[in-house]
Motif scaffolding. Structure first.
Motif, PDB file in Angstrom:
ATOM      1  N   THR A  64      53.020  44.210  43.262  1.00  0.00           N
ATOM      2  CA  THR A  64      53.678  45.238  44.067  1.00  0.00           C
ATOM      3  C   THR A  64      52.941  46.568  44.048  1.00  0.00           C
ATOM      4  N   LYS A  65      51.897  46.657  43.263  1.00  0.00           N
ATOM      5  CA  LYS A  65      51.107  47.890  43.236  1.00  0.00           C
ATOM      6  C   LYS A  65      49.760  47.577  42.617  1.00  0.00           C
ATOM      7  N   GLY A  66      48.681  48.131  43.199  1.00  0.00           N
ATOM      8  CA  GLY A  66      47.351  47.923  42.634  1.00  0.00           C
ATOM      9  C   GLY A  66      46.585  46.803  43.312  1.00  0.00           C
ATOM     10  N   THR A  67      45.394  46.527  42.803  1.00  0.00           N
ATOM     11  CA  THR A  67      44.527  45.479  43.343  1.00  0.00           C
ATOM     12  C   THR A  67      43.910  44.696  42.196  1.00  0.00           C
ATOM     13  N   GLY A  68      43.348  43.543  42.530  1.00  0.00           N
ATOM     14  CA  GLY A  68      42.716  42.730  41.504  1.00  0.00           C
ATOM     15  C   GLY A  68      42.058  41.503  42.092  1.00  0.00           C
ATOM     16  N   ILE A  69      41.810  40.512  41.227  1.00  0.00           N
ATOM     17  CA  ILE A  69      41.105  39.294  41.622  1.00  0.00           C
ATOM     18  C   ILE A  69      41.898  38.081  41.163  1.00  0.00           C
ATOM     19  N   PHE A  70      41.972  37.095  42.049  1.00  0.00           N
ATOM     20  CA  PHE A  70      42.516  35.778  41.709  1.00  0.00           C
ATOM     21  C   PHE A  70      41.423  34.754  41.930  1.00  0.00           C
ATOM     22  N   GLU A  71      41.351  33.780  41.034  1.00  0.00           N
ATOM     23  CA  GLU A  71      40.342  32.728  41.186  1.00  0.00           C
ATOM     24  C   GLU A  71      40.921  31.414  40.692  1.00  0.00           C
ATOM     25  N   SER A  81      45.997  42.275  46.490  1.00  0.00           N
ATOM     26  CA  SER A  81      46.401  43.684  46.497  1.00  0.00           C
ATOM     27  C   SER A  81      47.905  43.790  46.686  1.00  0.00           C
ATOM     28  N   ASP A  82      48.370  45.018  46.757  1.00  0.00           N
ATOM     29  CA  ASP A  82      49.792  45.344  46.880  1.00  0.00           C
ATOM     30  C   ASP A  82      50.455  44.492  47.955  1.00  0.00           C
ATOM     31  N   GLY A  83      51.522  43.788  47.569  1.00  0.00           N
ATOM     32  CA  GLY A  83      52.261  42.962  48.521  1.00  0.00           C
ATOM     33  C   GLY A  83      51.852  41.512  48.548  1.00  0.00           C
ATOM     34  N   ASP A  84      50.772  41.154  47.849  1.00  0.00           N
ATOM     35  CA  ASP A  84      50.332  39.756  47.819  1.00  0.00           C
ATOM     36  C   ASP A  84      51.093  38.978  46.751  1.00  0.00           C
ATOM     37  N   ILE A  85      51.375  37.733  47.065  1.00  0.00           N
ATOM     38  CA  ILE A  85      51.850  36.772  46.074  1.00  0.00           C
ATOM     39  C   ILE A  85      50.800  35.695  45.942  1.00  0.00           C
ATOM     40  N   PHE A  86      50.498  35.299  44.713  1.00  0.00           N
ATOM     41  CA  PHE A  86      49.681  34.097  44.538  1.00  0.00           C
ATOM     42  C   PHE A  86      50.484  33.077  43.749  1.00  0.00           C
ATOM     43  N   LEU A  87      50.325  31.816  44.160  1.00  0.00           N
ATOM     44  CA  LEU A  87      51.045  30.718  43.535  1.00  0.00           C
ATOM     45  C   LEU A  87      50.103  29.951  42.616  1.00  0.00           C
ATOM     46  N   PHE A  89      49.588  26.414  40.521  1.00  0.00           N
ATOM     47  CA  PHE A  89      50.033  25.040  40.660  1.00  0.00           C
ATOM     48  C   PHE A  89      49.752  24.245  39.389  1.00  0.00           C
ATOM     49  N   PRO A  90      50.614  23.299  39.048  1.00  0.00           N
ATOM     50  CA  PRO A  90      50.387  22.487  37.850  1.00  0.00           C
ATOM     51  C   PRO A  90      49.038  21.774  37.905  1.00  0.00           C
ATOM     52  N   GLY A  91      48.304  21.831  36.799  1.00  0.00           N
ATOM     53  CA  GLY A  91      47.047  21.099  36.694  1.00  0.00           C
ATOM     54  C   GLY A  91      45.855  21.748  37.365  1.00  0.00           C
ATOM     55  N   VAL A  92      46.030  22.943  37.951  1.00  0.00           N
ATOM     56  CA  VAL A  92      44.932  23.610  38.653  1.00  0.00           C
ATOM     57  C   VAL A  92      44.434  24.791  37.806  1.00  0.00           C
ATOM     58  N   TRP A  93      43.163  24.761  37.442  1.00  0.00           N
ATOM     59  CA  TRP A  93      42.570  25.851  36.662  1.00  0.00           C
ATOM     60  C   TRP A  93      42.583  27.142  37.471  1.00  0.00           C
ATOM     61  N   HIS A  94      42.885  28.252  36.791  1.00  0.00           N
ATOM     62  CA  HIS A  94      42.944  29.542  37.478  1.00  0.00           C
ATOM     63  C   HIS A  94      42.739  30.673  36.473  1.00  0.00           C
ATOM     64  N   ARG A  95      42.509  31.841  37.015  1.00  0.00           N
ATOM     65  CA  ARG A  95      42.505  33.084  36.238  1.00  0.00           C
ATOM     66  C   ARG A  95      42.703  34.243  37.209  1.00  0.00           C
ATOM     67  N   TYR A  96      43.179  35.354  36.695  1.00  0.00           N
ATOM     68  CA  TYR A  96      43.401  36.523  37.544  1.00  0.00           C
ATOM     69  C   TYR A  96      43.453  37.761  36.662  1.00  0.00           C
ATOM     70  N   LYS A  97      43.173  38.897  37.286  1.00  0.00           N
ATOM     71  CA  LYS A  97      43.206  40.158  36.543  1.00  0.00           C
ATOM     72  C   LYS A  97      43.255  41.327  37.518  1.00  0.00           C
ATOM     73  N   PRO A  98      43.849  42.455  37.075  1.00  0.00           N
ATOM     74  CA  PRO A  98      43.833  43.657  37.925  1.00  0.00           C
ATOM     75  C   PRO A  98      42.485  44.343  37.868  1.00  0.00           C
ATOM     76  N   GLN A  99      42.182  45.095  38.897  1.00  0.00           N
ATOM     77  CA  GLN A  99      40.984  45.944  38.872  1.00  0.00           C
ATOM     78  C   GLN A  99      41.223  47.065  37.864  1.00  0.00           C
ATOM     79  N   LYS A 100      40.235  47.329  37.014  1.00  0.00           N
ATOM     80  CA  LYS A 100      40.422  48.293  35.933  1.00  0.00           C
ATOM     81  C   LYS A 100      40.772  49.682  36.452  1.00  0.00           C
ATOM     82  N   SER A 101      40.199  50.053  37.580  1.00  0.00           N
ATOM     83  CA  SER A 101      40.408  51.408  38.089  1.00  0.00           C
ATOM     84  C   SER A 101      41.778  51.620  38.729  1.00  0.00           C
TER      85      SER A 101
END
Length: 291
Positions: A64-71, A81-87, A89-101
């Motif tokens: 709901t605020k800020g930006t980052g990366i999903f992979e 970024s703000d307003g995005d949802i990422f889903l 899923f079971p068994g699927v490798w992933h990682r995510y993090k906000p932009q430091k700034s």
């Protein structure tokens, strides 16, 4: 709002037999340049950016605020970024993090169950397209806040009520995903079209003229209408007529011919064929069976 809120649940076999159950939920404000992810989660949820993570459940994560990366293995790197949802899923490798700034504010809910699996197996959501944009809406936020309130109060049977709220949240996400950026316009257009059809339930309609009056081509009108209702505009109008004919069959002494004429069918033979096709009964059989 608290900067940090987390609930991790112990689910019983009875909870699991319900078909849809929530495992965890929370919200967190990640400040600029803060370490992420934090290590104060249960072991099965902890991950590092270097190794990523594989879960055995679904997660909805709203930013709901800020930006980052999903992979993920399914998508590669995607900016969120703000307003995005990422889903997740079971068994699927992933990682995510906000932009430091910027940091970010996140809300999430994790869930499992046979009903949840149907969303994936039936194609409503898939790991190749995990991002749903423009989800920072009053309805989505309301569903999250309702979940937080339910788990705070923890009244009798709250897990089952919460599972229903989470399913509503999934439905809202699917509407946003399928409706695209013009969801409000689409809702307005289809609502107006339905109103026109109902007002003309006793006659035939010109769908091309309706589309023109609504300011779109007939092909777009038909595609958008079917996307929202599951049937074409013509079929929807005919279904309205069938439902109206059921009322007349049960609540009046009018003959089948009179009802067919009143509802604007070209002949009572056509009305009978259509009624049986839609209900598996003739009008006469329906009247006898339901009275």
């Amino acid at each position: 709002m608290k900067n940090k809120y987390r609930k991790y649940l112990i689910t019983s076999e009875k909870d699991k037999s319900w078909g849809f159950y929530i495992n965890n939920l929370g919200r967190n404000v990640i400040k600029k340049y803060a370490k992420y992810p934090s290590m104060d989660h249960p072991d099965q949820y902890i991950f590092t950016w270097e190794k990523g993570r594989v879960l055995n459940e679904f997660h909805i994560v709203l930013i709901t605020k800020g930006t980052g990366i999903f992979e993920s293995h399914a998508t590669g790197k995607i900016k969120v970024s703000d307003g995005d949802i990422f889903l997740l899923f079971p068994g699927v490798w992933h990682r995510y993090k906000p932009q430091k700034s910027t940091g970010w504010t996140e809300r999430w809910v994790g869930f499992s169950g046979a009903i949840a699996n149907q969303f994936l197996s039936n194609g409503f959501f898939n790991a190749d397209e995990p991002i749903v944009s423009k989800c920072n809406t009053p309805a989505v936020l309301h569903h999250f806040n309702t979940l937080f309130k339910l788990f705070d109060e923890a009244t009798y049977g709250y897990q089952h009520v919460a599972s229903g709220v989470c399913i509503q949240l999934m439905a809202e996400l699917h509407n946003i995903k399928s409706g695209g950026s013009n969801l409000d316009d689409l809702n307005s257009m289809i609502s107006r079209a339905k109103s026109i059809m109902y007002k003309n339930i006793n006659s035939s309609i010109n769908l091309i003229e309706i589309a023109s009056d609504l300011g779109v081509s007939y092909s777009k009108f038909r595609i958008d209408f079917k996307k929202q209702t599951g049937v074409s505009p013509l079929q929807y109008h005919l279904l309205l007529k069938i439902e109206k004919s059921k009322e007349l069959l049960l609540n009046s002494n009018k003959s089948q011919k009179e009802i067919a004429f009143e509802l604007g069918f070209e002949s009572h033979h056509y009305f009978n064929r259509l009624f049986k096709k839609k209900t598996n009964l003739t009008p006469k059989q329906f009247r006898l069976k339901e009275k």
